[in-house]
Design an enzyme around this catalytic site. Structure first.
Site, PDB file in Angstrom:
ATOM      1  N   GLN A 226       0.826  -1.211   0.000  1.00 12.02           N
ATOM      2  CA  GLN A 226       0.000   0.000   0.000  1.00 12.02           C
ATOM      3  C   GLN A 226       0.860   1.260   0.000  1.00 12.02           C
ATOM      4  OE1 GLN A 226      -3.063  -2.083   3.095  1.00 12.02           O
ATOM      5  NE2 GLN A 226      -3.352   0.101   2.901  1.00 12.02           N
ATOM      6  N   ARG A 373      -8.676  -0.419   7.832  1.00  7.63           N
ATOM      7  CA  ARG A 373      -9.716   0.433   7.291  1.00  7.63           C
ATOM      8  C   ARG A 373     -10.089   1.553   8.260  1.00  7.63           C
ATOM      9  NH1 ARG A 373     -14.194  -1.483   3.037  1.00  7.63           N
ATOM     10  NH2 ARG A 373     -14.597   0.614   2.364  1.00  7.63           N
ATOM     11  N   CYS A 374      -9.064   2.165   8.828  1.00  6.96           N
ATOM     12  CA  CYS A 374      -9.318   3.317   9.695  1.00  6.96           C
ATOM     13  C   CYS A 374      -8.052   4.140   9.763  1.00  6.96           C
ATOM     14  CB  CYS A 374      -9.735   2.890  11.092  1.00  6.96           C
ATOM     15  SG  CYS A 374      -8.381   2.358  12.130  1.00  6.96           S
ATOM     16  N   GLU A 743     -12.510   5.153   5.127  1.00  4.26           N
ATOM     17  CA  GLU A 743     -12.595   4.364   6.345  1.00  4.26           C
ATOM     18  C   GLU A 743     -13.792   4.731   7.212  1.00  4.26           C
ATOM     19  OE1 GLU A 743      -8.515   4.918   4.939  1.00  4.26           O
ATOM     20  OE2 GLU A 743      -9.613   3.190   5.516  1.00  4.26           O
TER      21      GLU A 743
END
Ligand code: CDP
Length: 787
Positions: A226, A373-374, A743
Site C-alpha cells: 500500500q 480500514r481506519c 474508512e
C-alpha cells in the site's frame, strides 16, 4: 451543511460530482488484472516459509540437511544465514525492530523460522516438513495485563535496556484540568470495554516477486504494498542497496485494508534469496499464513469516564487504554503518536478537558495494530466515546439522541480546537443527526419499542455520531519513520490533448484511476476518459507515503488538484498567445479557454495541448506538465450519523438488523457512486466487527482463527440492507473541499450496532456486552440480568 452540489462540468467531461463508472473495473472484473501472483519471470524460483507452531520458545537448533537434499530445492535460508548478511533483524515502520527469520527465540505462533527456495512451489512447501527445529518451550503471554504483571517473562530480551514488556506509555490532554472537572462533577459515568483483535483479511494475501540482477545490482520487486515508495526507502535502509537500484512495483492489489502497510519478513527473505542465488524468487502467502502472521488490528482494552452535570452536560473525559501489540511493534504509526490518533477520542462533543493515557504491551502474538480500514486507531476511539455517551444517557435517564444534541460541537464553533489538540475543520453535527433520526422515524420507533417490550419483544435503536481525522498529514506533526507524510501528483498533457497522471498513493480497489482523473477533468476540462492514471511503480511515479488512513483524497487528491491548476495556468499563457489576448483575461471552463467577457473568442484545451509542443509564446518552455508535492495544512474531518434498529430474540440472543440509516459527510464528493461503495464496505466491516469477526488465542498462544471457518467474515447473505444519506460541508482548507471517506463507515458503525443491541436490553440494567455480540454472549447477559 449543504446537500451535495451539482457537477459544474458536462457529463462528457465527467469532472467532480459525476457518477462516472470505474475505469479499472473492465480490467478487474474480466480477469485482466495484473496481481503479484500473475508475475512470472524466466528462471523464477519459488519460496515457502516455515513458521513456528509454538508461541514462545528458545531455538536450540535447526537442522536443514534433509530439506536441502530434496530434489528441486535450491536453498534453505535460516536466521543464521540472514545474520551473516546483517539481515536477521529489520527496523519496523513504528520505530521497533523485528526478526526477519528467528535466530534466538520464537515470539509468536506463526513467526518466520526458515525459508525453502525451490524450482517448484509444491516442492518448496513439502521440503518445509523436513526442517527439524529443536524448540525449548517457554510460557506464553497472551494478554497485555499478563504482560505487564510483576514477574512476567520478558518477551523482547533481544532489546538492550528492555526490562519489561512495555512497548510505550503515552498521554495526551490536560490531567490537571480533567481532574478538576471530575472533582466538581455531579455524576461520573464509566465504561470498560474491549475492542477485540481482528484481521483485515484482504481477498489477495501478501506476496513478492524479487528479481535482483547480480551483475547490475538492479532489484525489481513486485510487492503487495500500500506504500511502495516508503517501502523502497526502507528496503534501501534494511538491505543496504542503493535506492536508485531498487524499483518496487505494486501492481493491482486485491484489497489491503491496512494489511499491506507493514514490511513483512517474507518480502525481505525473497529479496535476499534472489540476491544470493541470482535468480528471481516468488513468495505468495497462503490464507492461513496471512491470517496467523500478518498485521492484526485493534485489540484495545479501554476504560473511559465522563464527568457530567446532572442535566447531562459533559465536563470532561478521562481514558485509560491498554493495547496488545503482539511480539513486535510493527504497524506504522506517525512517530509523534505512539497510539496513533486515538486521542481524537473526545469525539463530536464540546467539553473543555480531557486526559488520555495509552500503554502498549508486547505479547506472544503476531504483531498487530495496523490501521484496518481506519485512520491510526480512530476506530477504537470512536467506539469508546459513542459507547460511553450512550451509557451516560441511560445512567442519567436522558434519551440517547438528546444526550448527543446537548453536547455536540455547534456549527459556528468550527474551526474547533479539541481538548487533545485536534483542529476540526467543518461540520454541522446536529443537522446530520436530526436528518438521520427523521429518516428512520425516531420518535415513532421509541413508541414501538415500549409497545414491543410489553409483548416481551426486545427492540433496540442504536445511534453513533463519529468524527474522523484523516489525511495524514501536515509535515509539522506527521512522519512515519522520519518520512514526512506529504504526497504527490505529476501531470503530463500530451500533444493530442490526452493526459497521464502519476501519483504517490496506491489504490487497493478504491477506484483511484477514475476519481483522480475526475479531479483533473474538473480543473482542465480534459474528458475523464482521456486521462490515464498510474500508481505503484516507484520508477515511474513521484514519491509519496501511500494509501491508508483515508489519505488518498485529502493528500493525493489535493496534490492532483494543485498540479492541474499549475498546468491550467500554463495553458492560459499558451491560449493567450494563440488568441493574442492578455493572459490575465483568459478563463478556463468545461475544456474551453476564452477571453473574459467574449466567450466566442475561444480555443479548446486540446488546441492548447498541441500548441504546447508546437507554438508556445517566446520565453515559455515547451511542454504541458508539472509535479506537485502537497503538504496538507491540517487533517480533514469527515463525520457521520448512523442509526441502527435491531430486534433481539430473548430466547436465543440472536439479533437482527431491521434498519440502518447512514448519513456521511465527506465534504465534496468526487464520485458519489464510489463514495457509496466505500461506505457499503465500511458498514459491512462494522457489522462484521460487532457481530462475528474476531481473532482469539488459547492460553498457549495458539491462534484460533487461521481459516475462514474459525474466523468469520460476513457474506452478502448475513449483511443487512443499508440506507444511505449524504450531506456536504466542504473542508475550508482543502483545494477542492473534499474530505476522506475510505474508512469512515468502519470507524462509525460498530458503535451503532452495539448501541442498538444494548438499547434493546438497557432497561434490564445491561450496560455493556463486549464485541463481537455473539448470540451466547447476548443470551447470557439477558439471563444473568433477569436473575
Ligand atoms: O485513501 P483511500 O483511497 O482509501 O481513501 P479516501 O481517499 O478517503 O476515499 C476512498 C475513495 O473514495 C477515493 O479513492 C475516491 O475514489 C473516493 N472519494 C470521493 O470520490 N470523494 C471524496 N470526497 C472522498 C473519497
Amino acid at each position: 451543511m449543504a446537500v451535495v452540489d451539482e457537477p459544474t462540468t458536462s457529463p462528457d467531461i465527467g469532472g467532480i460530482g459525476h457518477r462516472v463508472r470505474r475505469h479499472e473495473d473492465a480490467r478487474l472484473v474480466e480477469g485482466q488484472g495484473n496481481f503479484v501472483d500473475d508475475v512470472v519471470l524466466p528462471n523464477m524460483l519459488h519460496m515457502a516459509i516455515l513458521r513456528s507452531p509454538v508461541a514462545h520458545a528458545r531455538i536450540k537448533g535447526i537442522d536443514t540437511s534433509a530439506a536441502e537434499a530434496v530434489d528441486g530445492v535450491v536453498a534453505v535460508v535460516t536466521g543464521s544465514v540472514m545474520a551473516q548478511h546483517g539481515l536477521a533483524w529489520m527496523p519496523t515502520l513504528s520505530g521497533d525492530t523485528q526478526a526477519v527469520l528467528a535466530t534466538d527465540k520464537i515470539r509468536f505462533q506463526g513467526q518466520e523460522v526458515a525459508a525453502v527456495v525451490a524450482t517448484d512451489p509444491y516442492v518448496a512447501v513439502d521440503a518445509l516438513e523436513l526442517i527439524d527445529v529443536d524448540y525449548d518451550i517457554l510460557p506464553a503471554i497472551t494478554s497485555p495485563q499478563q504482560a505487564l504483571a510483576d514477574g512476567a517473562v520478558l518477551i523482547r530480551d533481544d532489546k538492550e535496556g528492555q526490562a519489561d514488556n512495555r512497548v510505550y506509555e503515552w498521554e495526551a490532554g490536560d490531567r490537571t484540568a480533567t481532574d478538576a472537572a471530575f472533582a466538581r462533577a455531579d455524576r461520573v459515568v464509566s465504561l470498560s470495554t474491549h475492542y477485540p483483535r481482528s484481521h483485515p483479511s484482504p481477498l489477495e494475501t501478501c506476496g513478492a516477486v524479487a528479481d535482483v540482477n547480480s551483475v547490475t545490482g538492479q532489484a525489481t520487486i513486485w510487492l503487495t504494498s500500500q506504500a511502495p515508495h516508503a517501502h523502497r526507502t526502507l528496503f534501501a535502509m534494511v538491505a543496504g542497496l542503493p535506492e536508485q537500484n531498487i524499483r518496487i512495483i505494486s501492481p493491482d492489489l486485491g484489497g489491503g485494508f491496512g494489511n499491506k502497510v507493514p514490511i513483512y519478513p517474507g518480502y525481505v527473505v525473497a529479496t535476499a534469496a534472489s540476491l544470493l542465488i541470482g535468480r528471481p524468487v516468488k513468495w505468495i502467502e497462503t490464507r492461513s499464513e496471512n491470517l496467523i502472521s500478518t498485521g492484526f488490528a485493534r485489540d484495545y482494552h479501554m476504560k473511559g469516564e465522563l464527568a457530567l452535570t446532572s442535566a447531562g452536560k459533559i465536563l470532561a473525559l478521562r481514558v485509560e487504554m491498554l493495547s496488545d501489540q503482539g511480539a513486535f511493534y510493527a504497524d506504522a504509526q506517525p512517530t509523534k503518536f505512539r497510539a496513533g490518533l486515538f486521542h481524537v477520542v473526545t469525539g463530536s462533543y464540546d467539553y473543555p478537558a480531557a486526559h488520555v493515557v495509552c500503554s502498549g504491551a508486547y505479547t506472544n502474538k503476531a504483531p498487530g495494530g495496523v490501521a484496518y480500514r481506519c485512520s491510526f486507531r480512530i476506530t477504537e476511539a470512536s467506539f469508546l466515546i459513542e459507547r460511553l455517551v450512550q451509557t451516560a444517557a441511560y445512567e442519567l435517564g436522558i434519551d440517547p439522541a438528546e444526550m448527543r444534541f446537548k453536547n455536540f460541537i455547534q456549527p459556528d464553533q468550527f474551526p474547533y480546537q479539541s481538548p487533545t489538540g485536534f483542529v476540526y475543520d467543518s461540520g454541522d453535527y446536529p443537522n446530520a443527526l436530526r436528518t438521520a433520526l427523521d429518516e428512520v422515524g425516531y420518535e415513532r420507533l421509541r413508541e414501538q419499542q415500549i409497545a414491543a417490550r410489553a409483548e416481551g419483544r426486545l427492540l433496540g435503536i442504536g445511534i453513533a455520531h463519529f468524527t474522523e481525522a484523516v489525511g495524514a498529514g501536515p509535515s509539522k506533526q506527521y512522519d512515519i519513520a522520519g518520512l514526512k507524510m506529504i504526497d504527490s501528483a505529476e501531470l503530463r498533457v500530451h500533444p493530442t490533448g490526452k493526459a497521464i497522471l502519476k501519483l504517490g498513493v496506491k489504490a487497493q480497489g478504491q477506484g483511484h484511476e477514475t476519481t483522480f482523473a475526475q479531479i483533473v477533468a474538473e480543473q482542465l476540462g480534459i474528458p475523464v476518459s482521456d486521462i490515464k492514471v498510474e500508481e505503484g511503480d516507484t520508477d515511474n511515479t513521484p514519491y509519496g507515503l501511500g494509501t491508508y488512513g483515508s489519505r488518498s483524497t485529502p493528500v493525493g487528491g489535493a496534490a492532483t488538484a494543485v498540479v492541474a491548476r499549475k498546468v491550467a495556468d500554463k495553458a492560459k499563457l499558451i491560449a493567450a498567445n494563440l488568441m493574442e489576448a492578455a493572459p490575465d483575461d483568459i478563463e478556463l471552463q468545461n475544456g474551453r479557454l476564452f477571453v473574459r467577457g467574449t466567450p466566442d473568442r475561444s480555443v479548446t484545451i486540446q488546441d492548447v495541448a498541441l500548441a504546447a509542443y508546437s507554438n508556445v509564446p517566446e520565453g515559455l518552455e515547451y511542454g504541458l506538465e508539472d509535479v506537485h508535492y502537497y503538504d496538507p495544512p491540517n487533517l480533514t474531518y469527515p463525520y457521520g450519523a448512523y442509526v441502527v434498529v435491531v430486534e433481539v430474540d430473548p430466547e436465543t440472543g440472536i439479533w437482527k438488523v431491521q434498519r440502518l440509516v447512514a448519513l456521511d459527510d465527506c465534504g465534496v464528493r468526487i464520485n458519489p457512486m464510489i463514495v457509496e461503495g466505500q461506505i457499503h464496505g465500511g458498514l459491512t466491516e462494522g457489522f462484521a466487527m460487532s457481530s462475528m469477526q474476531w481473532i482469539t488465542f488459547d492460553e498457549e498462544g495458539n491462534c484460533i482463527g487461521s481459516n475462514f471457518t474459525d474466523y468469520l467474515v460476513p457474506t452478502a447473505w448475513e449483511t443487512p440492507r443499508f440506507e444511505l444519506l449524504a450531506s456536504c460541508t466542504p473542508s475550508p482548507h482543502h483545494p477542492i473541499g473534499a474530505k476522506g471517506v475510505g474508512e469512515s463507515a468502519t470507524v462509525g458503525s460498530p458503535a451503532a450496532f452495539v448501541n442498538a443491541v444494548i438499547d434493546a436490553v438497557a432497561h434490564l440494567g445491561i450496560r455493556n456486552i463486549d464485541m463481537p455480540l455473539l448470540p451466547d454472549r447476548v443470551w447470557a447477559a439477558i439471563h444473568s440480568a433477569a436473575g
